[in-house]
Structure formats: C-alpha cells, structure tokens
Design a protein around this motif. Structure first.
Motif, PDB file in Angstrom:
ATOM      1  N   LYS A 174      58.693  52.569 -16.139  1.00 12.61           N
ATOM      2  CA  LYS A 174      58.799  53.423 -17.236  1.00 12.61           C
ATOM      3  C   LYS A 174      59.760  54.152 -17.605  1.00 12.61           C
ATOM      4  O   LYS A 174      60.166  54.574 -18.894  1.00 12.61           O
ATOM      5  CB  LYS A 174      57.757  54.671 -16.720  1.00 12.61           C
ATOM      6  CG  LYS A 174      56.259  54.055 -16.707  1.00 12.61           C
ATOM      7  CD  LYS A 174      55.436  55.426 -16.159  1.00 12.61           C
ATOM      8  CE  LYS A 174      54.186  54.957 -15.861  1.00 12.61           C
ATOM      9  NZ  LYS A 174      53.405  55.570 -14.702  1.00 12.61           N
ATOM     10  N   GLY A 175      61.141  54.008 -16.707  1.00  9.83           N
ATOM     11  CA  GLY A 175      62.255  54.597 -17.174  1.00  9.83           C
ATOM     12  C   GLY A 175      62.999  55.692 -16.425  1.00  9.83           C
ATOM     13  O   GLY A 175      62.234  55.997 -15.473  1.00  9.83           O
ATOM     14  N   ASN A 235      58.682  56.578 -11.185  1.00  8.65           N
ATOM     15  CA  ASN A 235      58.990  56.206 -12.581  1.00  8.65           C
ATOM     16  C   ASN A 235      59.582  54.851 -12.598  1.00  8.65           C
ATOM     17  O   ASN A 235      59.512  53.855 -13.607  1.00  8.65           O
ATOM     18  CB  ASN A 235      59.936  57.210 -13.297  1.00  8.65           C
ATOM     19  CG  ASN A 235      59.352  58.516 -13.332  1.00  8.65           C
ATOM     20  OD1 ASN A 235      59.903  59.353 -13.442  1.00  8.65           O
ATOM     21  ND2 ASN A 235      58.071  58.607 -13.305  1.00  8.65           N
ATOM     22  N   HIS A 266      60.684  60.703 -20.928  1.00 15.47           N
ATOM     23  CA  HIS A 266      61.079  60.063 -22.328  1.00 15.47           C
ATOM     24  C   HIS A 266      61.545  61.577 -23.180  1.00 15.47           C
ATOM     25  O   HIS A 266      61.192  61.516 -24.279  1.00 15.47           O
ATOM     26  CB  HIS A 266      59.871  59.394 -23.115  1.00 15.47           C
ATOM     27  CG  HIS A 266      59.434  58.241 -22.354  1.00 15.47           C
ATOM     28  ND1 HIS A 266      60.148  57.101 -22.190  1.00 15.47           N
ATOM     29  CD2 HIS A 266      58.294  57.932 -21.798  1.00 15.47           C
ATOM     30  CE1 HIS A 266      59.429  56.443 -21.346  1.00 15.47           C
ATOM     31  NE2 HIS A 266      58.245  56.631 -21.378  1.00 15.47           N
ATOM     32  N   THR A 290      57.009  64.843 -30.321  1.00 10.09           N
ATOM     33  CA  THR A 290      56.952  64.531 -29.038  1.00 10.09           C
ATOM     34  C   THR A 290      55.935  65.339 -28.287  1.00 10.09           C
ATOM     35  O   THR A 290      55.656  66.607 -28.962  1.00 10.09           O
ATOM     36  CB  THR A 290      58.373  64.764 -28.363  1.00 10.09           C
ATOM     37  OG1 THR A 290      58.596  66.109 -28.434  1.00 10.09           O
ATOM     38  CG2 THR A 290      59.683  63.981 -29.075  1.00 10.09           C
ATOM     39  N   MET A 302      54.288  58.365 -20.488  1.00 11.18           N
ATOM     40  CA  MET A 302      53.682  57.043 -20.920  1.00 11.18           C
ATOM     41  C   MET A 302      54.242  56.453 -22.324  1.00 11.18           C
ATOM     42  O   MET A 302      54.276  57.527 -22.890  1.00 11.18           O
ATOM     43  CB  MET A 302      52.192  57.082 -21.034  1.00 11.18           C
ATOM     44  CG  MET A 302      51.724  57.545 -19.781  1.00 11.18           C
ATOM     45  SD  MET A 302      51.735  56.425 -18.181  1.00 11.18           S
ATOM     46  CE  MET A 302      50.452  56.775 -17.086  1.00 11.18           C
ATOM     47  N   ASP A 303      54.525  55.487 -22.403  1.00  9.89           N
ATOM     48  CA  ASP A 303      54.787  54.825 -23.867  1.00  9.89           C
ATOM     49  C   ASP A 303      53.797  55.389 -24.707  1.00  9.89           C
ATOM     50  O   ASP A 303      54.162  55.664 -25.900  1.00  9.89           O
ATOM     51  CB  ASP A 303      55.148  53.541 -23.644  1.00  9.89           C
ATOM     52  CG  ASP A 303      56.232  52.984 -23.056  1.00  9.89           C
ATOM     53  OD1 ASP A 303      57.166  53.852 -22.849  1.00  9.89           O
ATOM     54  OD2 ASP A 303      56.472  51.859 -22.687  1.00  9.89           O
ATOM     55  N   TYR A 304      52.566  55.040 -24.333  1.00  5.79           N
ATOM     56  CA  TYR A 304      51.277  55.047 -25.308  1.00  5.79           C
ATOM     57  C   TYR A 304      51.206  56.673 -25.592  1.00  5.79           C
ATOM     58  O   TYR A 304      50.550  56.875 -26.742  1.00  5.79           O
ATOM     59  CB  TYR A 304      50.121  54.475 -24.951  1.00  5.79           C
ATOM     60  CG  TYR A 304      49.529  54.994 -23.650  1.00  5.79           C
ATOM     61  CD1 TYR A 304      48.899  56.271 -23.311  1.00  5.79           C
ATOM     62  CD2 TYR A 304      49.708  54.047 -22.534  1.00  5.79           C
ATOM     63  CE1 TYR A 304      48.553  56.247 -21.991  1.00  5.79           C
ATOM     64  CE2 TYR A 304      49.225  54.212 -21.211  1.00  5.79           C
ATOM     65  CZ  TYR A 304      48.516  55.581 -20.901  1.00  5.79           C
ATOM     66  OH  TYR A 304      47.917  55.924 -19.691  1.00  5.79           O
ATOM     67  N   GLU A 305      51.702  57.535 -24.579  1.00  5.97           N
ATOM     68  CA  GLU A 305      51.469  58.981 -25.132  1.00  5.97           C
ATOM     69  C   GLU A 305      52.509  59.371 -25.931  1.00  5.97           C
ATOM     70  O   GLU A 305      52.097  60.006 -27.014  1.00  5.97           O
ATOM     71  CB  GLU A 305      51.795  59.721 -23.742  1.00  5.97           C
ATOM     72  CG  GLU A 305      51.881  61.327 -23.867  1.00  5.97           C
ATOM     73  CD  GLU A 305      52.327  61.734 -22.324  1.00  5.97           C
ATOM     74  OE1 GLU A 305      52.928  61.057 -21.638  1.00  5.97           O
ATOM     75  OE2 GLU A 305      52.683  62.874 -22.295  1.00  5.97           O
ATOM     76  N   MET A 306      53.699  58.657 -26.116  1.00 11.60           N
ATOM     77  CA  MET A 306      54.682  59.115 -26.837  1.00 11.60           C
ATOM     78  C   MET A 306      54.351  58.784 -28.090  1.00 11.60           C
ATOM     79  O   MET A 306      54.520  59.411 -29.277  1.00 11.60           O
ATOM     80  CB  MET A 306      56.046  58.509 -26.587  1.00 11.60           C
ATOM     81  CG  MET A 306      56.588  58.675 -25.270  1.00 11.60           C
ATOM     82  SD  MET A 306      56.678  60.480 -24.783  1.00 11.60           S
ATOM     83  CE  MET A 306      58.153  60.944 -25.811  1.00 11.60           C
ATOM     84  N   GLU A 307      53.712  57.382 -28.226  1.00 15.44           N
ATOM     85  CA  GLU A 307      53.123  56.773 -29.506  1.00 15.44           C
ATOM     86  C   GLU A 307      52.064  57.800 -30.270  1.00 15.44           C
ATOM     87  O   GLU A 307      52.157  57.990 -31.425  1.00 15.44           O
ATOM     88  CB  GLU A 307      52.753  55.282 -29.212  1.00 15.44           C
ATOM     89  CG  GLU A 307      52.375  54.669 -30.478  1.00 15.44           C
ATOM     90  CD  GLU A 307      53.437  54.328 -31.495  1.00 15.44           C
ATOM     91  OE1 GLU A 307      54.914  54.634 -30.889  1.00 15.44           O
ATOM     92  OE2 GLU A 307      53.452  53.884 -32.500  1.00 15.44           O
ATOM     93  N   SER A 362      55.342  63.344 -20.993  1.00 19.34           N
ATOM     94  CA  SER A 362      56.133  62.405 -21.569  1.00 19.34           C
ATOM     95  C   SER A 362      56.280  61.425 -20.600  1.00 19.34           C
ATOM     96  O   SER A 362      57.286  60.979 -20.190  1.00 19.34           O
ATOM     97  CB  SER A 362      57.452  62.993 -21.973  1.00 19.34           C
ATOM     98  OG  SER A 362      57.105  63.912 -23.110  1.00 19.34           O
TER      99      SER A 362
END
Ligand SMILES: [Zn+2]
Length: 439
Positions: free
Chosen positions: A283-284, A278, A255, A233, A219-224, A217
């Motif tokens: 990334k957050g 991060n 995430h 998730t 990367m954004d694209y991993e979540m998507e 958890s």
C-alpha cells in the motif's frame, strides 16, 4: 512488597534520553520509585525487603506500546496472505460466518501472551465483542486501549448496522476507570461509516472523554472515493466533520498529503503507523518524517495478525528503519534511538498517557521490559539502541513488568500457561477452520 531490578543497562527514554549502563530500578507497588546507578541502590533490597531481579547483561527499556492491532484475529494468521483483496475475500466473510465472542476472547488472550513475550506492555485494539474480549485482556495483566468496532453493515457482533455504537457506549460505561483497560470507540474506517455515524462516534468519545481510533487513508479506493464524492482527502473530510482532536488515533494514514499533515498537527490527532502491514500489502510508506517535522504524534503498530503476521515491535523497528531510510535515500535519518522513541515515550504521548508510562522515571507506572544480550544475535553490544532496533527479535525479551507486576520472567509467562492458551484457541477454531478452508 516491591522489586529491585539490578545489573541492567537502563535506557530511560526520558526527555533527556538518560541512560545508566550499570543501573538499578526500584519498584514499589505499581510505580517506579527510583532509577539510579546500581551502587546507589545497593542497600535498598535488604532495607525494604524487595525481591531482587538480577538483570545481568540485559537492557531495560520502557514497555513497548503497540498502537494498532486487532487482537481477536489470531485465527486469520497466514490465511490468504498473498491474495488480492484479502479483506473482502477472506476477512469480512469469515468474520461474519465464524467469529464469536468466545473465539475473539480466546484469540485476544493468545495475542496478549504473544505481545507480553515480545516486551509489549500496552496495546491499542480495534475489534468486535470488545466487552467479552476485555475480560481476557484484563486476565493477562497487560495494559490496553480497547475499541468497539462500529460499521455500517451487519457484523459478527451486531446484526444491526452501526450496532457497535450502542455496544461501544455500554462497553465504555462498564470499563471506564479500570486501572489497566481504557475503553474507547472505533469506527472501522472512513468509507465503512456514514458521515453522521462518524460524528456520533466522535461525540460519544467526547462525552465520555475516551479515545477514538479509526482506519484512515489506508486504501487506494478510499482515497478515490473521497476525491470523487467530496473533492477531499479522507483526512480533509474528517476535519470538515469536526471529529479530529487530540483523542483521535488515525491508523495507517499512508496516503497523507502535506495539507493532511498540517490538519493532523493542528488538531493534535495522532497516527498509528504500521510499516510492516502497509508494505506487505504493497500500500505504501506513510510520510512519517514529514508528520514528525510538523509536530504530529506518531506511534508504531503491528496491525492485526492477519495483516502484519507477528505482533512484536522488533519486526516493526527493523522494517521502519529500512523503508524510511530507503524512501529518503538517507542513512542517517531515524537513528535507532529515535525509532525506539516511537514505541515508548512517543507512543505514550500519542495516546495521551505520557504522564503515566513511556519512560523509566520515578513516579511513572512500572511498565518495564528487559531484553537479554546473551543470545547469539546480540553480541557484541556497542550501542544498545542499535542492538534493539537492528539485531534483536521478540525472542530476546526476557522479563516484562506491567503496572508493577512481573508478567514475564526468563522468557516465560509467570501467571499464564501458553500451551493451555494455544490449546483452548485451537479447540475453539473448529467452525472457523472449516469455513476458512472452504473459501
Ligand atoms: Zn487495522
């Protein structure tokens, strides 16, 4: 033969957070024998013929634990730092074209030197050529959890996709039982391995009773991808595979949802939180407050030198405090002592070695760091926890013991030559440098 560290302000980081402002620590072999007021141990050096380490003005803490890094990646430092998609533009292509076992192991030795000089006594690594790399790590005297990377495509140490599984098993067989090196398996990420291979890696870890670490958890694209492919998730998906357990160390987990946090807590999986990497990559900020409240074990990591740049935890302390306080608009959240716990006793619990290291207590392994307070940035010192978290830098690390061995004294490595380590790495970087500048 042993050591008596005297004249130090000891922060034991034990369960009751005992401190000895004028303390002494007796080391015998690889263990801490006694921790007490200086006066109580005054006669010990003469009686036992211990070497005395005068720690005047220093703060003694358990050696720090860096819970996530890639020690083979020193050559990548400062390359493409501010580029979009640096992973696929720089890191993966360069690794495939120019990373060798020799380069990885010279890099790892450099990384160990850098970490020791920052007071780190134990680190968790994920990289390639892990068997070659382990010999270099072992030579440095540092404690380490080393994970052979597994990935579903050809990589620098295996032309076969998932070749890391076989390499990893051999690596575990060879190094299991070593007093400083804990071998483990490291599937690279949730989206770079098939579900079957993630299961195989977890089964391997269970069979040999070794840890398993993975980017989760992040990367954004991993979540998507997991949302679209499975309606889950990545953490929910890993749980559905049955691979989460107390031996699982999830790197990042930025995430994580409230349900993810409940899953991690229920399975006893730990999180290696890398606030510097991060936030540098925008990334957050992982929900660490919520994780800790739910009972998830959290440790701090620098991530690799390409992602976090420095391999010291002082940088992470400062960033951790500032980002998490700001995220919650709460100045009193995460006091300095709680942040230090995440790099010592809390980290040891996350790695399942709290009975061995993580606090300065009789019977524990002698992994101890002394941080000086003589430098210009360290005066005055009303609160040693605060000084370590908000004022200190890696350059204030004066003395480091690992497993009872004195590895750093007076800010210098005792058994290794940093100029030699650097020169050897530099000389081995010829092809890498040419390929890097051609991108
Ligand atoms: Zn990483």
């Amino acid at each position: 033969m042993g050591y008596l560290i005297s004249n130090v302000h000891i922060l034991t980081m034990n369960k009751t957070m005992d401190a000895y402002p004028d303390g002494a620590i007796l080391i015998e072999g690889d263990r801490i024998l006694r921790v007490a007021e200086r006066s109580a141990l005054a006669g010990e050096a003469k009686n036992q013929n211990h070497r005395v380490i005068d720690g005047r003005g220093a703060i003694a803490v358990p050696g720090f634990i860096n819970a996530h890094t890639h020690s083979g990646m020193i050559p990548f430092r400062s390359l493409g730092d501010d580029c979009a998609d640096r992973l696929r533009r720089f890191l993966l292509p360069l690794e495939n074209r120019a990373m060798t076992g020799e380069l990885a192991s010279l890099s790892a030795l450099y990384a160990c030197a850098e970490m020791l000089l920052a007071g780190i006594s134990c680190f968790v690594d994920m990289y390639y050529f892990e068997d070659t790399l382990a010999a270099a790590v072992k030579a440095s005297g540092i404690r380490a959890f080393l994970g052979q990377t597994v990935m579903g495509e050809p990589v620098c140490d295996s032309r076969e996709p998932y070749g890391g599984l076989l390499l990893g098993e051999r690596f575990i067989q060879k190094w299991q039982g070593d007093e400083l090196i804990t071998p483990m398996i490291a599937p690279h990420a949730t989206n770079t391995n098939s579900p079957e291979k993630i299961r195989e890696a977890a089964a391997l870890a269970a069979r040999y009773d070794v840890p398993i670490t993975m980017h989760v958890s992040e990367m954004d694209y991993e979540m998507e991808y997991f949302r679209r492919a499975y309606g889950m998730t990545p953490i929910g998906f890993l749980d559905s595979l049955g691979v989460l357990s107390p031996r699982f160390i999830a790197a990042h987990s930025i995430h994580s949802t409230p349900e993810d946090i409940r899953i991690l807590a229920r399975r006893g999986a730990a999180v290696a939180h890398c606030i510097g990497a991060n936030t540098k990559s925008a990334k957050g900020v992982a929900p660490v407050k919520e994780m800790l409240e739910a009972g998830v074990k959290v440790a701090l990591g620098t991530d690799g030198p390409a992602s976090g740049n420095t391999l010291d935890l002082f940088t992470q302390f400062s960033l951790f405090a500032k980002f998490h306080k700001t995220a919650h608009r709460d100045r009193i959240l995460f006091p300095a002592s709680a942040i230090l716990q995440l790099a010592t006793s809390g980290a040891a619990a996350a790695l399942g070695i709290e009975d061995q290291v993580g606090s300065i207590e009789p019977g524990k392994k002698a992994d101890i760091t002394l941080v000086e307070t003589e430098s210009v940035n360290m005066f005055p010192c009303f609160d040693p926890y605060s000084v370590l978290v908000y004022s200190a830098t890696a350059a204030n690390t004066d003395t480091v013991f690992v497993n009872g061995r004195l590895l750093v004294r007076g800010k210098k490595l005792t058994g290794l030559s940093l100029p030699d380590i650097r020169r050897n790495l530099d000389e081995a970087m010829g092809i890498f440098r040419r390929e890097a500048t051609a991108i």
